[in-house]
Design a protein around this motif. Structure first.
Motif, PDB file in Angstrom:
ATOM      1  N   THR A 182       0.830  -1.212   0.000  1.00 22.51           N
ATOM      2  CA  THR A 182       0.000   0.000   0.000  1.00 22.51           C
ATOM      3  C   THR A 182       0.865   1.261   0.000  1.00 22.51           C
ATOM      4  OG1 THR A 182      -1.696  -1.176   1.222  1.00 22.51           O
ATOM      5  CG2 THR A 182      -1.830   1.229   1.251  1.00 22.51           C
ATOM      6  N   PHE A 183       1.826   1.342   0.941  1.00 19.99           N
ATOM      7  CA  PHE A 183       2.557   2.616   1.009  1.00 19.99           C
ATOM      8  C   PHE A 183       3.653   2.710  -0.043  1.00 19.99           C
ATOM      9  CE2 PHE A 183       4.625   0.286   4.648  1.00 19.99           C
ATOM     10  CZ  PHE A 183       5.951   0.307   4.218  1.00 19.99           C
ATOM     11  N   GLN A 184       4.214   1.565  -0.479  1.00 19.85           N
ATOM     12  CA  GLN A 184       5.222   1.648  -1.554  1.00 19.85           C
ATOM     13  C   GLN A 184       4.554   2.036  -2.873  1.00 19.85           C
ATOM     14  OE1 GLN A 184       8.302   1.790  -1.096  1.00 19.85           O
ATOM     15  NE2 GLN A 184       8.977   0.441   0.559  1.00 19.85           N
ATOM     16  N   ASN A 185       3.387   1.467  -3.158  1.00 25.96           N
ATOM     17  CA  ASN A 185       2.714   1.818  -4.416  1.00 25.96           C
ATOM     18  C   ASN A 185       2.235   3.267  -4.406  1.00 25.96           C
ATOM     19  OD1 ASN A 185       3.058  -0.519  -5.987  1.00 25.96           O
ATOM     20  ND2 ASN A 185       1.510  -1.595  -4.772  1.00 25.96           N
ATOM     21  N   ALA A 186       1.870   3.784  -3.233  1.00 29.30           N
ATOM     22  CA  ALA A 186       1.495   5.207  -3.146  1.00 29.30           C
ATOM     23  C   ALA A 186       2.700   6.077  -3.509  1.00 29.30           C
ATOM     24  CB  ALA A 186       0.996   5.533  -1.731  1.00 29.30           C
ATOM     25  N   ALA A 239       3.141  11.013   1.552  1.00 27.77           N
ATOM     26  CA  ALA A 239       2.205  10.190   0.754  1.00 27.77           C
ATOM     27  C   ALA A 239       2.179   8.764   1.283  1.00 27.77           C
ATOM     28  CB  ALA A 239       2.626  10.202  -0.718  1.00 27.77           C
ATOM     29  N   MET A 240       3.344   8.264   1.681  1.00 21.38           N
ATOM     30  CA  MET A 240       3.396   6.917   2.252  1.00 21.38           C
ATOM     31  C   MET A 240       2.535   6.846   3.506  1.00 21.38           C
ATOM     32  SD  MET A 240       7.377   5.710   2.029  1.00 21.38           S
ATOM     33  CE  MET A 240       7.843   4.464   0.827  1.00 21.38           C
ATOM     34  N   ARG A 241       2.727   7.812   4.399  1.00 22.70           N
ATOM     35  CA  ARG A 241       2.001   7.790   5.676  1.00 22.70           C
ATOM     36  C   ARG A 241       0.498   7.956   5.449  1.00 22.70           C
ATOM     37  NH1 ARG A 241       3.039   8.084  11.291  1.00 22.70           N
ATOM     38  NH2 ARG A 241       5.280   7.989  10.942  1.00 22.70           N
ATOM     39  N   SER A 242       0.131   8.876   4.551  1.00 23.06           N
ATOM     40  CA  SER A 242      -1.306   9.114   4.305  1.00 23.06           C
ATOM     41  C   SER A 242      -1.995   7.863   3.771  1.00 23.06           C
ATOM     42  CB  SER A 242      -1.500  10.231   3.284  1.00 23.06           C
ATOM     43  OG  SER A 242      -0.904  11.403   3.746  1.00 23.06           O
ATOM     44  N   SER A 243      -1.259   7.074   2.983  1.00 23.70           N
ATOM     45  CA  SER A 243      -1.886   5.897   2.353  1.00 23.70           C
ATOM     46  C   SER A 243      -2.277   4.836   3.379  1.00 23.70           C
ATOM     47  CB  SER A 243      -0.943   5.285   1.310  1.00 23.70           C
ATOM     48  OG  SER A 243       0.130   4.613   1.934  1.00 23.70           O
ATOM     49  N   VAL A 244      -1.666   4.881   4.548  1.00 19.38           N
ATOM     50  CA  VAL A 244      -1.992   3.867   5.569  1.00 19.38           C
ATOM     51  C   VAL A 244      -2.534   4.518   6.837  1.00 19.38           C
ATOM     52  CG1 VAL A 244      -0.345   2.143   4.746  1.00 19.38           C
ATOM     53  CG2 VAL A 244       0.412   3.836   6.419  1.00 19.38           C
ATOM     54  N   SER A 245      -2.934   5.812   6.718  1.00 19.37           N
ATOM     55  CA  SER A 245      -3.385   6.489   7.943  1.00 19.37           C
ATOM     56  C   SER A 245      -4.661   5.842   8.434  1.00 19.37           C
ATOM     57  CB  SER A 245      -3.591   7.983   7.707  1.00 19.37           C
ATOM     58  OG  SER A 245      -4.577   8.149   6.764  1.00 19.37           O
TER      59      SER A 245
END
Ligand code: NAP
Length: 280
Positions: free
Chosen positions: A21-25, A273-279
């Motif tokens: 999830t966060f790598q693809n974001a 963006a990484m953090r937001s994708s898994v918030s």
């Protein structure tokens, strides 16, 4: 190293990993035509999968239970991966397998965030003696900690850690001895509150017991639970309720991924963006 053809996570089980999830974001924000995918890889399949990835010029991450096995298969290791005896990030250069350990840098950032500018703790109490525990020991050694007291159910794993970090790691026979932990000659100089790190998987599943009886936490501990799950882990919740500072493994998870991204691609990802994708 040329840009990888694809990015993968090797381990088992990997279906619930947040890394895709966060790598693809981050890959999408960077505008790269690359995908990061979790590859369920039992130990018996590891060599075949690595051979195929070498042909493809792929790169990726390694998780339980392959960090030690991939370390042993790398022709080139960063000093950090060599010290940890574990690899969580790999890539191929002209078919040669390279390995790094970005868990160390990820853990260090999580400690800095938890302590919010306070001095790094001279005393660490470490629950567990596996791959993540080794990364904790490397980081503690790098910041000049005086002692790491290891509480582990497997004596063999604890002894291997102590042999790898002589003079730093001591083995605590039982949790009841924790109050006396850190009483090695090196650490007698300090009475500072310890950093307590959960490097066991306890807390990942709903009905897991706590990794440590909260009543045994020394006063004013800083507690870092390497486990991450949606919502607080029970260890983090209990530690906070008892008045300790505490954080879960999300910051470490994101930062080890960000450092790996930079290794593979040569530039840093968009960490927000990484953090937001898994918030949560
Ligand atoms: P590992 O190499 O398998 O080591 C796990 C350690 O926990 C071993 O010492 C193991 O003891 C112990 N353990 C396992 N089950 C236990 C239980 N029921 N009671 C007591 N001790 C137990 O795994 P690892 O790679 O170190 O990972 C450990 C945890 O850290 C996992 O939850 C992982 O997800 C997390 N982690 C998080 C991050 C992050 O970025 N946040 C990074 C790395 C790891 P035995 O040897 O006796 O089995």
């Amino acid at each position: 190293m040329s840009r990888p053809s694809r990015l993968v996570l090797l381990g088992t089980p990997v279906a619930r990993s947040l890394s895709p999830t966060f790598q693809n974001a981050a890959l999408a924000i960077a505008g790269l035509p690359l995908r990061y995918e979790a590859l369920e890889t039992p130990p018996s399949a590891l060599d075949g999968v690595l051979a195929q990835l070498a042909l493809e010029g792929a790169a990726g991450n390694v998780t339980i239970p392959h960090k030690g096995a991939v370390h042993d298969r790398c022709s080139v290791l960063t000093p950090t991966a060599a010290r940890a005896g574990a690899v969580n990030t790999f890539w191929f250069d002209d078919g040669t397998l390279h390995g790094d350990n970005t868990d160390v840098g990820g853990f260090r950032l999580a400690v800095d965030e938890l302590l919010a500018g306070e001095p790094l703790p001279p005393r660490v109490i470490l629950l567990g003696a596996g791959g993540a525990a080794a990364a904790v020991c490397v980081a503690a050694e790098q910041w000049g900690a005086e002692s790491v007291a290891v509480v582990a159910r497997s004596r063999g794993a604890a002894h291997r850690l102590a042999a790898r970090f002589p003079g730093l790691v001591t083995i605590v026979d039982s949790v009841e001895h924790l109050a006396a932990s850190g009483s090695s000659p090196r650490s007698r100089r300090t009475t500072a509150a310890p950093l307590v790190v959960n490097a066991t998987p306890l807390g990942a599943a709903d009905y897991d017991p706590l990794p440590l009886d909260l009543a045994l936490l020394p006063a004013s501990s800083a507690v870092l639970d390497l486990v991450y799950r949606a919502g607080e882990t029970s260890f983090v919740r209990g530690a906070r309720q008892a008045g300790h500072r505490a954080a879960d493994g999300l910051t470490m998870l994101l930062e080890q991924g960000a450092l790996a991204f930079e290794r593979w691609l040569g530039f840093p990802p968009d960490r927000q963006a990484m953090r937001s994708s898994v918030s949560r």
